[in-house]
Design a protein around this motif. Sequence first.
Motif, PDB file in Angstrom:
ATOM      1  N   GLU A  37      47.328   5.325   6.108  1.00 20.36           N
ATOM      2  CA  GLU A  37      48.040   4.286   6.864  1.00 20.36           C
ATOM      3  C   GLU A  37      48.025   4.601   8.360  1.00 20.36           C
ATOM      4  O   GLU A  37      47.808   3.721   9.188  1.00 20.36           O
ATOM      5  CB  GLU A  37      49.476   4.147   6.357  1.00 20.36           C
ATOM      6  CG  GLU A  37      50.264   3.053   7.034  1.00 20.36           C
ATOM      7  CD  GLU A  37      49.681   1.648   6.842  1.00 20.36           C
ATOM      8  OE1 GLU A  37      49.851   0.824   7.761  1.00 20.36           O
ATOM      9  OE2 GLU A  37      49.058   1.382   5.795  1.00 20.36           O
TER      10      GLU A  37
ATOM     11  N   LYS B  97      44.562   3.930   9.655  1.00 17.19           N
ATOM     12  CA  LYS B  97      44.373   2.488   9.748  1.00 17.19           C
ATOM     13  C   LYS B  97      44.986   1.944  11.043  1.00 17.19           C
ATOM     14  O   LYS B  97      44.364   1.140  11.741  1.00 17.19           O
ATOM     15  CB  LYS B  97      45.002   1.818   8.525  1.00 17.19           C
ATOM     16  CG  LYS B  97      44.855   0.305   8.509  1.00 17.19           C
ATOM     17  CD  LYS B  97      45.329  -0.281   7.197  1.00 17.19           C
ATOM     18  CE  LYS B  97      46.827  -0.374   7.158  1.00 17.19           C
ATOM     19  NZ  LYS B  97      47.334  -1.120   5.984  1.00 17.19           N
ATOM     20  N   GLN B  98      46.182   2.398  11.374  1.00 16.93           N
ATOM     21  CA  GLN B  98      46.854   1.939  12.591  1.00 16.93           C
ATOM     22  C   GLN B  98      46.098   2.371  13.850  1.00 16.93           C
ATOM     23  O   GLN B  98      45.978   1.606  14.809  1.00 16.93           O
ATOM     24  CB  GLN B  98      48.296   2.465  12.630  1.00 16.93           C
ATOM     25  CG  GLN B  98      49.180   1.894  11.548  1.00 16.93           C
ATOM     26  CD  GLN B  98      49.314   0.385  11.651  1.00 16.93           C
ATOM     27  OE1 GLN B  98      49.533  -0.158  12.724  1.00 16.93           O
ATOM     28  NE2 GLN B  98      49.170  -0.294  10.529  1.00 16.93           N
TER      29      GLN B  98
END
Length: 109
Positions: free
Chosen positions: A68, A71-72
């Motif tokens: 995550e 991804k950011q």
Amino acid sequence: TKKRVYSEGMMEIKELQEKAEEIINQIDEKTGAKHDAETTTMHLCEETGEICRAIINLKFKKESTNIENLKQEIADVILLTSKLANIHNIDVEKAVKEKIEKLKQRHDL
């Protein structure tokens, strides 16, 4: 010709460029910052470094990073790259298509 299939919420590259410009300008307005070419490039380098750190953390299984987070960071780089392209009036979709063709020629693909 291949039919394009998009999932709900997908956007074209041009729309991505427009949304990147909009959100970065809104943040600049709120914070008093100014993402000109130089500032955007420095910010892009910083975010690219954060991708590197996330990849290293994933490789060595450090608990502070997960997919995550990666991804950011990738999203940050895409938004800032879009902003930089806008500053220089570059159509990213056209530029990517041209680059893909050059790569195909260079590598006999």
